[in-house]
Design an enzyme around this catalytic site. Structure first.
Site, PDB file in Angstrom:
ATOM      1  N   ASN A  11     -11.324  -1.468   6.784  1.00 60.09           N
ATOM      2  CA  ASN A  11     -10.591  -0.924   7.928  1.00 60.09           C
ATOM      3  C   ASN A  11     -11.616  -0.410   8.928  1.00 60.09           C
ATOM      4  O   ASN A  11     -12.205   0.644   8.720  1.00 60.09           O
ATOM      5  CB  ASN A  11      -9.671   0.204   7.435  1.00 60.09           C
ATOM      6  CG  ASN A  11      -8.953   0.922   8.571  1.00 60.09           C
ATOM      7  OD1 ASN A  11      -8.992   0.469   9.720  1.00 60.09           O
ATOM      8  ND2 ASN A  11      -8.300   2.024   8.242  1.00 60.09           N
ATOM      9  N   TRP A  12     -11.815  -1.185   9.981  1.00 61.90           N
ATOM     10  CA  TRP A  12     -12.848  -0.813  10.956  1.00 61.90           C
ATOM     11  C   TRP A  12     -12.399   0.313  11.886  1.00 61.90           C
ATOM     12  O   TRP A  12     -13.192   0.837  12.669  1.00 61.90           O
ATOM     13  CB  TRP A  12     -13.275  -2.049  11.771  1.00 61.90           C
ATOM     14  CG  TRP A  12     -14.260  -2.923  11.048  1.00 61.90           C
ATOM     15  CD1 TRP A  12     -14.508  -2.931   9.694  1.00 61.90           C
ATOM     16  CD2 TRP A  12     -15.137  -3.893  11.618  1.00 61.90           C
ATOM     17  NE1 TRP A  12     -15.484  -3.857   9.397  1.00 61.90           N
ATOM     18  CE2 TRP A  12     -15.892  -4.469  10.567  1.00 61.90           C
ATOM     19  CE3 TRP A  12     -15.367  -4.348  12.920  1.00 61.90           C
ATOM     20  CZ2 TRP A  12     -16.857  -5.457  10.770  1.00 61.90           C
ATOM     21  CZ3 TRP A  12     -16.319  -5.347  13.135  1.00 61.90           C
ATOM     22  CH2 TRP A  12     -17.057  -5.889  12.070  1.00 61.90           C
ATOM     23  N   LYS A  13     -11.108   0.657  11.844  1.00 61.46           N
ATOM     24  CA  LYS A  13     -10.568   1.709  12.721  1.00 61.46           C
ATOM     25  C   LYS A  13     -10.967   1.427  14.185  1.00 61.46           C
ATOM     26  O   LYS A  13     -11.040   0.260  14.571  1.00 61.46           O
ATOM     27  CB  LYS A  13     -11.030   3.089  12.232  1.00 61.46           C
ATOM     28  CG  LYS A  13     -10.725   3.281  10.741  1.00 61.46           C
ATOM     29  CD  LYS A  13     -10.895   4.690  10.256  1.00 61.46           C
ATOM     30  CE  LYS A  13     -10.564   4.746   8.774  1.00 61.46           C
ATOM     31  NZ  LYS A  13     -10.597   6.103   8.234  1.00 61.46           N
ATOM     32  N   HIS A  95      -1.041   4.004   7.789  1.00 65.75           N
ATOM     33  CA  HIS A  95      -2.293   4.731   7.533  1.00 65.75           C
ATOM     34  C   HIS A  95      -2.095   6.206   7.878  1.00 65.75           C
ATOM     35  O   HIS A  95      -1.407   6.532   8.840  1.00 65.75           O
ATOM     36  CB  HIS A  95      -3.427   4.129   8.372  1.00 65.75           C
ATOM     37  CG  HIS A  95      -4.769   4.656   7.974  1.00 65.75           C
ATOM     38  ND1 HIS A  95      -5.211   5.893   8.367  1.00 65.75           N
ATOM     39  CD2 HIS A  95      -5.732   4.132   7.179  1.00 65.75           C
ATOM     40  CE1 HIS A  95      -6.406   6.104   7.839  1.00 65.75           C
ATOM     41  NE2 HIS A  95      -6.744   5.050   7.112  1.00 65.75           N
ATOM     42  N   GLU A  97      -3.912   8.247   9.340  1.00 62.96           N
ATOM     43  CA  GLU A  97      -4.306   8.608  10.702  1.00 62.96           C
ATOM     44  C   GLU A  97      -3.177   8.323  11.687  1.00 62.96           C
ATOM     45  O   GLU A  97      -3.121   8.935  12.758  1.00 62.96           O
ATOM     46  CB  GLU A  97      -5.606   7.876  11.093  1.00 62.96           C
ATOM     47  CG  GLU A  97      -6.808   8.531  10.425  1.00 62.96           C
ATOM     48  CD  GLU A  97      -8.003   7.626  10.214  1.00 62.96           C
ATOM     49  OE1 GLU A  97      -8.097   6.566  10.853  1.00 62.96           O
ATOM     50  OE2 GLU A  97      -8.857   7.995   9.380  1.00 62.96           O
ATOM     51  N   GLU A 165      -4.308   6.496  -0.541  1.00 64.89           N
ATOM     52  CA  GLU A 165      -5.411   7.115   0.183  1.00 64.89           C
ATOM     53  C   GLU A 165      -5.149   8.605   0.343  1.00 64.89           C
ATOM     54  O   GLU A 165      -4.432   9.023   1.275  1.00 64.89           O
ATOM     55  CB  GLU A 165      -5.545   6.486   1.575  1.00 64.89           C
ATOM     56  CG  GLU A 165      -5.858   5.009   1.554  1.00 64.89           C
ATOM     57  CD  GLU A 165      -6.565   4.586   2.834  1.00 64.89           C
ATOM     58  OE1 GLU A 165      -7.683   4.094   2.746  1.00 64.89           O
ATOM     59  OE2 GLU A 165      -5.989   4.788   3.922  1.00 64.89           O
ATOM     60  N   GLY A 171     -12.916   9.692   4.888  1.00 64.63           N
ATOM     61  CA  GLY A 171     -14.011  10.025   5.791  1.00 64.63           C
ATOM     62  C   GLY A 171     -14.709  11.334   5.471  1.00 64.63           C
ATOM     63  O   GLY A 171     -15.482  11.847   6.280  1.00 64.63           O
ATOM     64  N   SER A 210     -13.253   7.347   1.111  1.00 53.21           N
ATOM     65  CA  SER A 210     -14.668   7.531   0.756  1.00 53.21           C
ATOM     66  C   SER A 210     -15.162   6.598  -0.346  1.00 53.21           C
ATOM     67  O   SER A 210     -16.007   6.980  -1.165  1.00 53.21           O
ATOM     68  CB  SER A 210     -14.944   8.992   0.387  1.00 53.21           C
ATOM     69  OG  SER A 210     -14.707   9.826   1.506  1.00 53.21           O
ATOM     70  N   GLY A 231     -13.047   2.321   4.708  1.00 59.55           N
ATOM     71  CA  GLY A 231     -13.241   2.621   6.125  1.00 59.55           C
ATOM     72  C   GLY A 231     -14.711   2.541   6.504  1.00 59.55           C
ATOM     73  O   GLY A 231     -15.274   1.463   6.705  1.00 59.55           O
ATOM     74  N   GLY A 232     -15.356   3.695   6.561  1.00 65.40           N
ATOM     75  CA  GLY A 232     -16.736   3.780   7.027  1.00 65.40           C
ATOM     76  C   GLY A 232     -17.689   2.769   6.407  1.00 65.40           C
ATOM     77  O   GLY A 232     -18.497   2.153   7.119  1.00 65.40           O
TER      78      GLY A 232
END
Ligand code: PGA
Length: 248
Positions: A11-13, A95, A97, A165, A171, A210, A231-232
């Site tokens: 997930n590149w957000k 998600h 977010e 999640e 993150g 994470s 993600g990251g």
């Protein structure tokens, strides 16, 4: 891990410009021999170019969200049909977010899931508790409630996955213990079987929050973990590929 191929989704957000397509190409090259299903979900602005760049590779491209309507006066929104038209095969929905910052309820997420199915996209439906909910001993009830509320009956017989999640793990570098992940994934599994019968036993349940090269192997081999939503660590080919490799 279940017998089916694990799903590793990046997930590149809101990260990635055209220059980042080289990173995606490096991921596709490194994942050539992998047994995992690998998907990158870039921002919508990159979807079409990335799907062209990755055509003929094993790596699929997905969206990060979709509106529930097919088209219309919804400024700034992107529909599931548009994602599919740009080359997406999967889509992340619900998600945290978006649940938190955009106020998406289970009902909204369920409507988006129906839209994804209408457009032929495979949904990855996210659920997860906040830190406060976990500390209050409500994590299992919150997450299984989200599963029941966000997964419409139309998913029966369709390919989809659920991503657990924990909001507090996204993150932050924090992760639940393996025992906590397994406890939650077993509870989600029970809800899936309640909702979809025997087919619910096969739905992949991804873990997200994470995930990085150093913890991926343990997480991906925990009971009832069918893959990861990353993600990251999905932004750098070397890190993402180490996670893909850990899934084997
Ligand atoms: P993270 O994000 O891997 O950067 O924690 C996961 C996600 O939000 O899907």
């Amino acid at each position: 891990m279940t017998a089916r191929a694990p799903l590793i989704a990046g997930n590149w957000k809101m990260n990635g410009l055209r220059a980042s397509l080289a990173e995606a190409a490096a991921i596709a090259k490194g994942a050539e021999q992998s047994a995992a299903r690998v998907v990158i979900c870039p921002p919508a602005s990159l979807l079409h170019q990335m799907s062209e760049a990755l055509a003929g590779t094993r790596v699929l491209v997905g969206g990060q969200d979709a509106h529930w309507e097919e088209s219309g006066a919804f400024t700034g929104e992107v529909s599931a049909e548009m994602l599919a038209d740009a080359g997406a095969k999967l889509v992340i929905l619900g998600h945290s977010e978006r649940r938190t910052a955009r106020g998406e309820t289970d009902e909204v997420v369920a409507a988006k899931v129906r839209a994804a199915l209408r457009a032929g996209l495979e949904p990855i439906v996210c659920v997860g508790e906040t830190l406060g909910e976990r500390q209050a001993g409500q994590a299992l009830a919150v997450v299984t409630g989200q599963v029941r509320g966000s997964l419409p009956a139309e998913l029966a017989g369709r390919a989809f996955s659920v991503a657990y999640e924990p909001v507090w793990a996204i993150g932050t570098g924090l992760t639940p213990t393996t025992a906590e992940i397994e406890e939650m994934h077993r509870a989600i599994r029970a809800s899936l079987v309640e909702l979809f019968g025997a087919a619910g036993a096969d739905t992949p349940i991804l873990y997200g929050g994470s995930v990085k090269p150093s913890n991926a192997r343990e997480i991906l081999h925990a009971a009832e973990v069918g893959g990861a939503l990353v993600g990251g660590a999905s932004l750098k080919a070397v890190d993402f590929l180490a996670i893909v490799e850990a899934a084997a």
